[in-house]
Design a protein around this motif. Structure first.
Motif, PDB file in Angstrom:
ATOM      1  N   THR B 141       0.841  -1.206   0.000  1.00 41.99           N
ATOM      2  CA  THR B 141       0.000   0.000   0.000  1.00 41.99           C
ATOM      3  C   THR B 141       0.873   1.252   0.000  1.00 41.99           C
ATOM      4  N   ASP B 143       3.950   1.535  -1.016  1.00 39.42           N
ATOM      5  CA  ASP B 143       4.648   1.647  -2.306  1.00 39.42           C
ATOM      6  C   ASP B 143       3.755   2.246  -3.379  1.00 39.42           C
ATOM      7  N   LYS B 144       2.487   1.832  -3.360  1.00 38.18           N
ATOM      8  CA  LYS B 144       1.591   2.261  -4.428  1.00 38.18           C
ATOM      9  C   LYS B 144       0.955   3.628  -4.149  1.00 38.18           C
ATOM     10  N   TYR B 145       0.548   3.865  -2.869  1.00 40.50           N
ATOM     11  CA  TYR B 145      -0.240   5.071  -2.572  1.00 40.50           C
ATOM     12  C   TYR B 145       0.445   6.017  -1.585  1.00 40.50           C
TER      13      TYR B 145
END
Lengths: 266, 754
Positions: B141, B143-145
């Motif tokens: 999470t 890393d992505k957001y």
């Protein structure tokens, strides 16, 4: 000496700590209670709208209905006054009223678990715990002991100690200087009615409206079982003794069971 | 040998009938190896050792405990005899901690949900596997957001260390129901007006009169607080209780103001107007220390006795009586600040009115008034400060949407939930829930479920399988408050009129945790290691954590143990000394009856009443409150407490009930204005002690999770009927008492007559 308890409804907030502390102290199964709180109202009383609580427990009555009905074999038991060391020997069944401190107690070893005492109590203060069944019984009668083992160890009863409202006071009603006696003088009363006058020693104090609401909880009649049982128990005791002496316990027992069952069916 | 066959049969039936509950008891015995009860239980004082250092957390008042331990078994809890706060007393919940520890339904092992969220199938997994999954998912999470992709919902002392870690990670949105569904406005509106947060530090024992607006002490059992209330009564203080219901407190009051729900602010404004009009307020204090006195006078002038009486649906003479009583006894009057305040969505203004009334009576820093209790202080544990790509403070949702300037700490939960559903202004895709049952705390359950469904990952840590645990992907079993180190409690002697003393106590375990339950410091450190933050771990274990909190006091766990768990030192009276001036930490340095800060944010600068919606025809307002033996839904599965109060009777006016054909003990469901029906039922309690335009049920019942075998579907979940909310502009807190219900009995809908 007569131990008694005062519950001051002016202070009680109905938090139920007493009931739970008792359960913890004496490992009372959740199916039963030695100590309970009923929430009363809000309801109209002759003195105005009221809401209060009925924190109940054994009344350790001056004339207990539960003692004479016990059908267990009697034994000579020597009682000792904790204060003076004086002793008294009496013939008692499996439950009795202590001649020195006035509490009503049970000998669980000898209790048959028949429940006659529980049936006889107009306050519902006794129960039979089937978890305690042994070879000689279906369980054991149990109830509030006024925490005598704690008191003898110099402690307060569990319900008194935990009471955050200081609404519960324990002491000797026969001592005119005691806190409990002062409350009696101020008007603390037991839950009695026209037909139920067995001298409850757990007493309640409060304002008019709360007391009016509380008094709706007073038993109005002595349990029917109590008169029938005591008659039967009266019959039973000498019969058992006789049977024992004649070494005919088996036959006499059978006869008695039969007569009891017939009575139950009526 | 048994002579009564009838009774034997009866007992047999009874034990079969009772088997539903004791089944769990049987399991407990099998698991804990407890032998059959002895004929005569020995009592908690025989053959036990007394373990000190316990701090209760059956509720959040945190009384100091000792445990009676026989072998390795905790047999009883009692108040610590050394306590100058609760003393040897405990409430029903405190006494029942035993049943939480040994609840056979408790979480025992880390578990993975291999079923669906909301309809879980649990697989027991190792801590290693569980923590690896948590680390992977949370890292994914981030890393992505970014860290803003994680939300935290928490409650209680066990969440403090985890929160410190989530701060370190840069998580901007956290929410605690203690603020957002309870005390938020009480804290913030007082702060805005007086410059300090009095909590409930009000000197009731030494008051001459008390005013309780909607707070039902006696049903809300906070031990030393109840002692304060009772001491006040004993000392002859006259009590005024303002409540639509004849509450436990109202039953002990001298004046019961049976107010129309939602009109409390009008009542407070009316009291002030009368005092201004008759010039019976505390002029000296008000003129010297208050800002905006003239403007407040003018502002409340419309609230004549007649208008107030009509709006509040109470006798005019009662307003006069209350105003005279309070003014006559000022400043020694307890204007109780209240606790739970999230009522109607206009509550910030009501608490402001309450603060203004306190101020014009000068009822602070003196016997009977609001007091600034002087407690010891202790430290915090922080993780090292790190620079984040995005400043977490700026990324907090309320900052991004530029709303709710007077919000309490954290993010308004409904705002967070909206974001979890919409992905706007940014996606939130992982949720950590620590020690809170958000199904029962957040109104609009269908929105919560929608938000939960939208997550990539949900981690829940708790002690018991509460409703929210059904939505977990990974469920971690935590040691209870009796099995871990933690919270540092600081306070004084319970009655401020007594010799001033201060105490400090730190939570120590009374017994070791069973099964694979772990304390939060261990859980978080193990998670941190797996997320690559091992080198930054600030404390190695829970003992070190507490010693760190204690650092500035010079105390340690070892020292506290020698002191039977409680350190006591001389304290300081909270009353102002002669000639001492009170200080107010507001912008102006004065009590702000008129708030420029509020004006700047386009909110009414003077406490303002807004009407709340009326019940539609056939419905009554659902008001909710506390059950004296339960703490929200947290205690619903406690066998001893459920024995005392198993469900939440529906209080309904006796005359209305008669018209509806309802009587005491009838079993009913509820349906609200949006057609939402309660899942479970409860019993009717008819009483003259409630108005006809409202009904009352205690909060926290109607557990949804069948894994809670004692509490499952017992009583009605009031929160399930909170489908409508009124979000307050000042704080973002949702008022919930704008939901209306009618009754369903035997499948038939029954309107409630007006």
């Amino acid at each position: 000496m007569q131990y008694g308890m005062i519950i001051n409804l002016d202070r009680c907030v109905g938090c139920h700590a007493c009931a739970v502390a008792c359960r913890a102290e004496w490992e009372v199964p959740v199916e039963f209670a030695r100590n309970w709180v009923r929430r009363l109202g809000p309801a109209n009383t002759p003195h105005g709208l009221a809401a209060t609580y009925y924190p109940g427990l054994c009344n350790h009555c001056t004339h207990p209905a539960c003692v004479d009905v016990c059908p267990a074999d009697t034994e000579m038991v020597t009682f000792k006054d904790a204060k003076t060391g004086k002793t008294k020997t009496m013939e008692v069944a499996a439950t009795w009223k202590d001649p020195f401190n006035g509490t009503v107690q049970i000998d669980k070893k000898r209790c048959l678990g028949c429940g006659a005492c529980a049936d006889a109590c107009p306050y519902g203060a006794r129960y039979v715990n089937p978890d305690l069944a042994d070879d000689d019984s279906d369980g054991k009668a149990d109830k509030c002991t006024y925490c005598m083992p704690r008191v003898e160890a110099g402690l307060q009863p569990a319900c008194v100690q935990t009471c955050l409202a200081e609404a519960r006071i324990f002491g000797d009603l026969d001592d005119p200087g005691s806190e409990v006696s002062k409350y009696v003088k101020k008007g603390a009363v037991g839950l009695t009615s026209k037909n139920v006058q067995i001298g409850p020693n757990s007493r309640y104090f409060g304002n008019k409206k709360d007391m009016a609401l509380l008094m709706t909880q007073a038993p109005q009649e002595m349990p029917e079982a109590s008169s029938r049982r005591s008659m039967l128990a009266g019959l039973l005791k000498p019969a058992r003794k006789q049977a024992k002496s004649l070494a005919l316990a088996g036959i006499a027992g059978t006869l008695l069971v039969k007569s009891l069952q017939e009575q139950e069916k009526e | 040998m048994a002579i009564n066959l009838t009774r034997r049969n009866f007992l047999k039936t009874a034990s079969i009938a009772a088997a539903g509950i004791p089944l769990s008891k049987v399991v407990a015995r099998a698991e804990t190896g407890i032998a059959k009860a002895p004929l005569i239980p020995p009592g908690s004082f025989k053959d036990t050792k007394t373990v000190t250092g316990g701090i209760c957390e059956m509720c959040f008042w945190r009384c100091q405990l000792v445990g009676k331990v026989r072998g390795d078994r905790l047999v009883k809890l009692e108040g610590n005899p050394k306590s100058i706060d609760n003393g040897q007393n405990l409430c029903a919940r405190g006494n029942s901690g035993i049943k939480l520890v040994y609840d056979p339904d408790r979480l025992k092992y880390p578990m993975k949900n291999i079923g669906k969220r909301g309809a879980p199938k649990w697989q027991k997994i190792s801590w290693d596997e569980a923590l690896n999954i948590c680390a992977d998912k949370l890292q994914a999470t981030i890393d992505k957001y970014g860290p803003k992709g994680i939300a935290v919902w928490y409650h209680g002392a066990s969440a403090h260390y985890p929160n410190a870690y989530f701060d370190y990670l840069g998580v901007p949105n956290k929410y605690e129901p203690a603020f957002y569904q309870c005390r938020g406005q009480t804290a913030m509106a007082m702060m805005q007006t007086l410059g300090f947060v009095p909590n409930e530090d009000v000197d009731m024992p030494n008051s001459k009169a008390m005013l309780l607006v909607g707070c039902h002490i006696g049903e809300n059992i906070h031990l030393s607080h109840v002692k304060n209330f009772l001491k006040g009564l004993e000392n002859g203080s006259k009590v005024v209780v303002v409540d639509p219901r004849f509450s436990a407190a109202a039953a002990k009051a001298h004046i019961w103001v049976q107010i129309k729900p939602g009109t409390d602010t009008a009542f407070l404004l009316g009291l002030m107007n009368y005092m201004f009009d008759k010039e019976i307020y505390n002029k000296t204090f008000a003129k010297k220390y208050c800002l905006g006195l003239k403007r407040l006078k003018k502002h409340v002038a419309e609230w004549t006795v007649e208008k107030t009486a009509a709006e509040c649906d109470i006798p005019a003479k009662q307003i006069v009586e209350v105003a005279e009583l309070l003014a006559k006894n000022a400043p020694n009057v307890s204007i109780h600040p209240g606790r739970h305040a999230a009522w109607y969505g206009n509550d910030f203004q009501r608490v402001r009115a309450n603060a203004c009334l306190t101020a014009i009576l000068g009822a602070m820093d003196c016997p009977g008034g609001i007091v600034r209790i002087k407690r010891m202080s202790s430290g915090h544990v922080h993780w090292p400060e790190v620079d984040h790509e995005e400043d977490p403070e700026e990324m907090a949702l309320a900052e991004v949407v530029e709303k709710y300037p007077f919000r309490p700490p954290g993010t308004p939960p409904e705002l967070m939930r909206d974001t979890m559903i919409s992905g706007k202004p940014y996606p939130i895709k992982s949720l950590v829930v620590w020690g809170t049952n958000s199904i029962k705390t957040m109104p609009r359950q269908e929105r919560t479920e929608k938000a939960l469904a939208n997550m990539d990952f949900i981690l829940v840590t708790d002690v018991t399988p509460t409703d929210i645990t059904m939505w977990a992907d990974i469920l971690l079993p935590e040691a209870s408050y009796l099995e871990r180190y933690g919270h540092v409690e600081k306070g004084t002697q319970w009655n401020q009129g007594d010799k001033p003393q201060q105490f400090l106590s730190a939570r120590m375990p009374l017994i070791d945790p069973m099964f694979e339950r772990k304390d939060p410091v261990w859980i978080i450190n193990e998670l941190a290691k797996r997320m690559g933050h091992g080198k930054d771990i600030p404390v190695r274990n829970q003992e070190e954590y507490v010693n760190h909190l204690l650092k500035e006091t010079g105390l340690t766990i070892a020292k506290l143990r020698k002191l039977d768990g409680i350190y006591i030192q001389p304290g300081e009276s909270p009353y102002l000394k002669k000639g001492e001036e009170p200080k107010f930490d507001t912008d102006s340095g004065k009590i702000e009856l008129y708030s420029e800060a509020m004006e700047d944010e386009d909110f009414p600068p003077l406490p303002t009443y807004t009407k709340t919606a009326e019940p539609p025809k056939g419905f009554a307002r659902m008001i909710y409150g506390r059950s004296p033996v339960h703490t929200f839904n947290r205690t619903a599965n406690n066998a001893w407490l459920a024995r005392e109060i198993p469900e939440n009777p529906l209080w309904i006016n006796d005359e209305s009930a008669k018209k509806m054909g309802l009587k005491d003990g009838d079993r009913v469901f509820l349906e609200n204005q949006d057609g939402k029906k309660s899942v479970s039922s409860t019993v009717v309690k008819t009483t003259p002690g409630i108005r006809k335009d409202c009904v009352f049920i205690a909060h926290g019942f109607g557990t949804f999770n069948p894994a809670m075998t004692v509490g499952f579907h017992k009583g009605i979940d009031d929160n399930s009927l909170n489908t409508k909310i009124n979000r307050e502009g000042e704080t973002g807190i949702s008022g919930m008492r704008i939901n209306f219900v009618r009754v369903i009995k035997d499948g038939k809908v029954i309107d409630i007559p007006a």
